[in-house]
Design a protein around this motif. Structure first.
Motif, mmCIF file in Angstrom:
data_model
loop_
_atom_site.group_PDB
_atom_site.id
_atom_site.type_symbol
_atom_site.label_atom_id
_atom_site.label_comp_id
_atom_site.label_asym_id
_atom_site.label_seq_id
_atom_site.Cartn_x
_atom_site.Cartn_y
_atom_site.Cartn_z
ATOM 1 N N ARG A 6 -7.123 9.065 -4.974
ATOM 2 C CA ARG A 6 -6.657 10.663 -5.027
ATOM 3 C C ARG A 6 -7.150 11.186 -3.639
ATOM 4 N NH1 ARG A 6 -6.802 14.157 -10.083
ATOM 5 N NH2 ARG A 6 -4.714 15.405 -9.774
ATOM 6 N N ARG A 7 -6.340 11.537 -2.863
ATOM 7 C CA ARG A 7 -6.618 12.391 -1.699
ATOM 8 C C ARG A 7 -6.069 13.907 -1.831
ATOM 9 N NH1 ARG A 7 -4.424 8.789 3.476
ATOM 10 N NH2 ARG A 7 -2.300 9.753 2.538
ATOM 11 N N GLU A 8 -6.264 14.777 -0.804
ATOM 12 C CA GLU A 8 -6.106 16.102 -1.009
ATOM 13 C C GLU A 8 -4.679 16.472 -1.360
ATOM 14 O OE1 GLU A 8 -6.748 20.393 1.645
ATOM 15 O OE2 GLU A 8 -7.306 18.296 2.512
ATOM 16 N N HIS A 9 -3.645 15.813 -0.798
ATOM 17 C CA HIS A 9 -2.465 16.200 -1.064
ATOM 18 C C HIS A 9 -1.462 15.253 -1.728
ATOM 19 C CE1 HIS A 9 -3.105 20.238 0.944
ATOM 20 N NE2 HIS A 9 -3.409 19.400 1.990
ATOM 21 N N ASP A 10 -1.894 14.043 -1.946
ATOM 22 C CA ASP A 10 -1.079 12.622 -2.295
ATOM 23 C C ASP A 10 -2.106 11.641 -3.110
ATOM 24 O OD1 ASP A 10 -2.479 11.013 -0.236
ATOM 25 O OD2 ASP A 10 -0.715 11.786 0.937
ATOM 26 N N VAL A 11 -1.742 10.799 -3.426
ATOM 27 C CA VAL A 11 -2.331 9.695 -3.895
ATOM 28 C C VAL A 11 -2.118 8.250 -3.070
ATOM 29 C CG1 VAL A 11 -2.574 8.200 -6.205
ATOM 30 C CG2 VAL A 11 -2.308 10.672 -6.187
ATOM 31 N N GLN A 29 0.862 -1.077 0.218
ATOM 32 C CA GLN A 29 0.124 -0.092 -0.051
ATOM 33 C C GLN A 29 0.894 1.154 0.022
ATOM 34 O OE1 GLN A 29 -3.470 -0.038 -0.174
ATOM 35 N NE2 GLN A 29 -3.161 2.297 -0.402
ATOM 36 N N TRP A 30 0.934 2.084 -1.003
ATOM 37 C CA TRP A 30 1.871 3.035 -1.378
ATOM 38 C C TRP A 30 1.357 4.402 -1.197
ATOM 39 C CZ3 TRP A 30 4.958 1.675 -6.399
ATOM 40 C CH2 TRP A 30 5.818 0.359 -6.243
ATOM 41 N N THR A 31 2.128 5.369 -0.791
ATOM 42 C CA THR A 31 1.689 6.893 -0.819
ATOM 43 C C THR A 31 2.398 7.524 -1.745
ATOM 44 O OG1 THR A 31 0.706 6.739 1.411
ATOM 45 C CG2 THR A 31 1.210 8.793 0.569
ATOM 46 N N LEU A 32 2.054 7.988 -2.897
ATOM 47 C CA LEU A 32 2.827 9.011 -3.863
ATOM 48 C C LEU A 32 2.332 10.284 -4.217
ATOM 49 C CD1 LEU A 32 2.653 6.088 -6.884
ATOM 50 C CD2 LEU A 32 4.690 6.580 -5.106
ATOM 51 N N PRO A 33 3.217 11.252 -4.574
ATOM 52 C CA PRO A 33 2.661 12.375 -4.798
ATOM 53 C C PRO A 33 1.472 12.510 -5.804
ATOM 54 C CG PRO A 33 5.194 12.352 -5.063
ATOM 55 C CD PRO A 33 4.518 10.856 -4.764
#
Length: 279
Positions: A242-247, A215-219
């Protein structure tokens, strides 16, 4: 230019042991076992000790033979760097995928793998109890030349004699050699065309803290405008959040080479520059 997120080093099916984040923060990518390889774990060094000794301390007692040292981009492992040439090999379906995606000279591999934090206790290395398993970017290679192993290539590059892709006749066998210097979107950076990131940095971590390592968090820059043009093996909308500041990305559990065409997502170049300038 294409970016390739390339899964390398040990995993649950090849080696069964995470690569260590050393106590001083350095990253050590463990090559996978290969019984018939000419390079032995005992031939490689991790600081003042052999890699075989370190692996035994970490619980890998079954690793007593040869290893598939690839990508070979870390000169600190090698005792004879005068007869060494950095290289990365690929074959089979993974190589066919790279060809299908049009990977060529000038494209950039970012190598990532499975890591866990270590500590030294009473002179022996061990994994920190409860430390998370994470996917972490550890190295890179910008393609300067693509070659196919042959006697003629070996005559040209005798330093590659012990590379595993020179030792065996794999299907679609291919070797990638680095460019002299790293460039991103036409900007030449103060980095060689290959190398290991010097130490752990949170920007190198792909895994979302507290989550399974896939489970990754990317820009936000990675979110595709058109999923058909997005990161290969990840072109299904359900993988992306897609979230407010990242993906958030549910990374593919299988597959070694994930390719992104930066001409179609050029903003990712900004993330790459920051990664090399600050890490």
């Amino acid at each position: 230019m294409k970016l390739i997120l390339s899964r390398k080093g040990t995993d649950s099916s090849a080696g069964g042991l995470p690569s260590p984040i050393l106590p001083d923060g350095r990253l050590l990518s463990l090559p996978i076992p290969q019984d018939d390889a000419t390079t032995q774990y005992s031939h490689l060094k991790a600081g003042k000790q052999s890699l075989s000794s370190l692996i035994k301390q970490l619980g890998g007692k079954q690793w007593r033979g040869g290893c598939h040292l690839d990508p070979d981009i870390d000169p600190s492992l090698i005792t004879d760097t005068d007869n060494w040439l950095p290289a990365f090999g690929q074959f089979g379906s993974a190589q066919r995928h790279l060809e299908h995606e049009g990977v060529g000279v000038g494209d950039l591999f970012l190598f990532f793998g499975w890591y866990r934090q270590t500590e030294r206790v009473k002179g022996r290395m061990q994994f920190v109890k409860g430390a998370p398993d994470i996917h972490l970017i550890h190295g890179w290679m910008q393609v300067g030349e693509i070659i196919h192993p042959s006697p003629e290539v070996l005559e040209r590059y005798p330093q590659l004699a012990n590379h595993p892709h020179m030792q065996k006749d794999y299907a679609f066998n291919t070797l990638y050699l680095p460019s002299p210097q790293l460039s991103i979107a036409g900007e030449v950076l103060e980095h060689a065309g290959y190398g290991m990131f010097p130490a752990y940095d949170e920007q190198l971590q792909l895994t979302t803290p507290g989550e399974n390592r896939t489970q990754w968090t990317l820009p936000d820059l990675f979110y595709p405008d058109d999923f058909a043009d997005g990161l290969s093996y990840h072109r299904q909308p359900w993988r992306w959040n897609r979230r407010e500041h990242d993906v958030q990305l549910k990374a593919a559990a299988r597959g070694q080479e994930f390719v992104l065409d930066l001409d179609k997502q050029p903003a990712v170049n900004d993330w790459l520059r920051e990664l090399f300038v600050e890490s």
